[in-house]
Design an enzyme around this catalytic site. Structure first.
Site, short mmCIF file in Angstrom:
data_model
loop_
_atom_site.label_atom_id
_atom_site.label_comp_id
_atom_site.label_asym_id
_atom_site.label_seq_id
_atom_site.Cartn_x
_atom_site.Cartn_y
_atom_site.Cartn_z
N LYS A 187 0.83 -1.22 0.00
CA LYS A 187 0.00 0.00 0.00
C LYS A 187 0.86 1.26 0.00
O LYS A 187 0.65 2.17 -0.79
CB LYS A 187 -0.91 0.05 1.25
N ARG B 171 -9.14 1.43 8.81
CA ARG B 171 -8.76 0.05 9.09
C ARG B 171 -9.85 -0.70 9.82
O ARG B 171 -9.68 -1.89 10.12
CB ARG B 171 -7.51 0.06 9.96
N ARG C 285 11.46 -6.08 4.66
CA ARG C 285 11.19 -4.63 4.58
C ARG C 285 12.21 -3.87 5.43
O ARG C 285 12.53 -4.25 6.54
CB ARG C 285 9.77 -4.33 5.09
N ARG D 173 11.53 -2.54 11.13
CA ARG D 173 10.58 -2.05 12.14
C ARG D 173 10.33 -3.12 13.20
O ARG D 173 10.25 -4.29 12.88
CB ARG D 173 9.25 -1.71 11.46
N ARG E 224 -0.55 -9.29 13.36
CA ARG E 224 -1.12 -8.20 12.54
C ARG E 224 -1.99 -8.75 11.41
O ARG E 224 -2.98 -8.14 11.04
CB ARG E 224 0.01 -7.32 11.99
P1 ADP Z 1 2.25 -1.76 3.22
O1 ADP Z 1 2.28 -0.27 3.19
O2 ADP Z 1 1.04 -2.35 2.57
O3 ADP Z 1 2.48 -2.32 4.58
P2 ADP Z 1 4.85 -1.60 1.86
O4 ADP Z 1 4.57 -0.69 0.72
O5 ADP Z 1 5.61 -1.05 2.99
O6 ADP Z 1 3.47 -2.29 2.34
O7 ADP Z 1 5.58 -2.90 1.29
C1 ADP Z 1 5.96 -3.98 2.14
C2 ADP Z 1 7.34 -4.53 1.70
O8 ADP Z 1 7.23 -5.16 0.44
C3 ADP Z 1 8.40 -3.44 1.54
O9 ADP Z 1 9.64 -3.98 1.91
C4 ADP Z 1 8.35 -3.11 0.06
O10 ADP Z 1 9.60 -2.60 -0.40
C5 ADP Z 1 8.04 -4.48 -0.56
N1 ADP Z 1 7.21 -4.40 -1.76
C6 ADP Z 1 6.26 -3.49 -2.07
N2 ADP Z 1 5.67 -3.75 -3.27
C7 ADP Z 1 6.27 -4.90 -3.72
C8 ADP Z 1 6.09 -5.72 -4.90
N3 ADP Z 1 5.16 -5.42 -5.84
N4 ADP Z 1 6.87 -6.81 -5.00
C9 ADP Z 1 7.77 -7.13 -4.05
N5 ADP Z 1 7.99 -6.42 -2.93
C10 ADP Z 1 7.25 -5.31 -2.75
P1 ADP Z 2 1.58 -1.42 7.38
O1 ADP Z 2 1.90 -0.40 6.32
O2 ADP Z 2 2.65 -2.43 7.49
O3 ADP Z 2 0.24 -2.03 7.24
P2 ADP Z 2 1.23 0.88 9.02
O4 ADP Z 2 2.47 1.65 8.95
O5 ADP Z 2 0.08 1.30 8.17
O6 ADP Z 2 1.57 -0.65 8.75
O7 ADP Z 2 0.70 0.81 10.51
C1 ADP Z 2 1.53 0.40 11.58
C2 ADP Z 2 0.70 0.28 12.83
O8 ADP Z 2 0.12 1.55 13.16
C3 ADP Z 2 -0.50 -0.66 12.74
O9 ADP Z 2 -0.15 -2.01 12.98
C4 ADP Z 2 -1.41 -0.09 13.82
O10 ADP Z 2 -0.98 -0.46 15.12
C5 ADP Z 2 -1.18 1.41 13.69
N1 ADP Z 2 -2.16 2.04 12.77
C6 ADP Z 2 -1.90 2.65 11.58
N2 ADP Z 2 -3.03 3.12 11.02
C7 ADP Z 2 -4.05 2.78 11.87
C8 ADP Z 2 -5.45 2.95 11.85
N3 ADP Z 2 -6.08 3.56 10.82
N4 ADP Z 2 -6.17 2.49 12.89
C9 ADP Z 2 -5.59 1.87 13.92
N5 ADP Z 2 -4.27 1.65 14.00
C10 ADP Z 2 -3.49 2.10 12.99
#
Ligand code: ADP
Ligand code: ADP
Ligand code: ZN
Length: 214
Positions: free
Chosen positions: A13, A88, A127, A160, A171
Site C-alpha cells: 500500500k 482500518r 522490509r 521495524r 497483525r
Molecule cells: P504496506 O504499506 O502495505 O504495509 P509496503 O509498501 O511497505 O506495504 O511494502 C511492504 C514490503 O514489500 C516493503 O519492503 C516493500 O519494499 C516491498 N514491496 C512493495 N511492493 C512490492 C512488490 N510489488 N513486490 C515485491 N515487494 C514489494
Molecule cells: P503497514 O503499512 O505495514 O500495514 P502501518 O504503517 O500502516 O503498517 O501501521 C503500523 C501500525 O500503526 C498498525 O499495525 C497499527 O498499530 C497502527 N495504525 C496505523 N493506522 C491505523 C489505523 N487507521 N487504525 C488503527 N491503528 C493504525
C-alpha cells in the site's frame, strides 16, 4: 481524486501510495507514518499509539479518526489525497464517510492490493524503513543503492519492531478480523477496485493507473 489503499500489512500500500501521490500530485497520508513520527518526537499521541503498535494491535479508533478528518480538510487536500492505512475498521470508514458527506465530498476509489498471507511474512522480514523520510525498501525486491542507507536522505534503514515474524502473524489476524470487512463495505459503495499485488512494483502501479486514468 480521493483514494483509499486497502490491503494486508505488507501488501505494498505504502509503496504504491507514494507513486500515486507523485503522479497525480496529491498528498500521501499514512497513519502509520504519522504515528511513527509522533513516537519519534515523544508526543502523548505517540506514547499511547506505541503500546498498541508494538503488540501488533490497532490503535483505538478515537485516537485516529479526528486526526485524519482534520488532515483531509487542509488546503493541500482540495484536489484529493491518497489515504494509506486508514480506514482500518468499519467504524473508521463510517466516521470518514460522515465527515466527508458534511462537506459534500466522497471517496472516489478504494484500491485493494491483493497479496496472499503466505507472501506477507517473507515481504515483511525483508522490509527496511527509513526513519528519516519514511521511504521503504525490500532487501531482495527493492534494494537501496547502498546497503542499509536511504537513497533519498542518506539516513540509516531499520527493520521495524512490528515487522518481526511473531508480530506480523498477529497483525495478519487483526487484518482479517477488523480490516478485511472494508472490502465488502467499499464494494457496496461501488468504489472498490482490485489489483494483484504479487506482481512486481511497476506492474502493480501500471494496473492502478489503468483504474485511475492517465
Ligand atoms: P504496506 O504499506 O502495505 O504495509 P509496503 O509498501 O511497505 O506495504 O511494502 C511492504 C514490503 O514489500 C516493503 O519492503 C516493500 O519494499 C516491498 N514491496 C512493495 N511492493 C512490492 C512488490 N510489488 N513486490 C515485491 N515487494 C514489494
Ligand atoms: P503497514 O503499512 O505495514 O500495514 P502501518 O504503517 O500502516 O503498517 O501501521 C503500523 C501500525 O500503526 C498498525 O499495525 C497499527 O498499530 C497502527 N495504525 C496505523 N493506522 C491505523 C489505523 N487507521 N487504525 C488503527 N491503528 C493504525
Ligand atoms: Zn530516508
Amino acid at each position: 481524486m480521493k483514494i483509499i489503499m486497502l490491503g494486508a500489512p505488507g501488501a505494498g500500500k505504502g509503496t504504491q501510495a507514494k507513486k500515486i501521490a507523485e503522479k497525480y500530485k496529491i498528498p500521501h497520508i499514512s497513519t502509520g507514518d504519522i504515528f511513527r513520527a509522533n513516537i519519534k518526537e515523544g508526543t502523548e499521541l505517540g506514547k499511547k499509539a506505541k503500546t498498541y503498535m508494538d503488540q501488533g494491535l490497532l490503535v483505538p479508533d478515537e485516537l485516529v479518526v479526528d486526526l485524519v478528518v482534520d488532515r483531509v480538510k487542509q488546503d493541500d487536500c482540495t484536489n484529493g489525497y491518497v489515504l494509506d492505512g486508514f480506514p482500518r475498521t468499519i467504524p473508521q470508514a463510517e466516521s470518514l464517510d460522515a465527515a466527508l458527506e458534511k462537506i459534500g465530498e466522497k471517496i472516489d476509489y478504494a484500491i485493494n492490493v491483493e497479496v496472499p498471507d503466505e507472501n506477507i511474512v517473507r515481504r515483511m522480514s525483508g522490509r527496511r524503513a527509513c526513519l528519516g523520510c519514511g521511504a521503504t525498501y525490500h532487501i531482495e525486491h527493492i534494494p537501496p543503492k547502498t546497503e542499509g542507507i536511504c537513497d533519498t536522505c542518506g539516513k540509516e534503514l531499520v527493520l521495524r519492531d512490528d515487522d518481526k515474524p511473531e508480530t506480523v502473524t498477529k497483525r495478519l489476524n487483526v487484518y482479517h478480523e477488523q480490516t478485511q470487512p472494508l472490502i465488502d463495505y467499499y464494494t457496496d459503495k461501488k468504489v472498490l477496485a482490485e489489483v494483484d499485488g504479487t506482481k512486481d512494483m511497476a506492474e502493480v502501479f501500471s494496473d492502478i493507473v489503468k483504474i485511475l486514468g492517465e
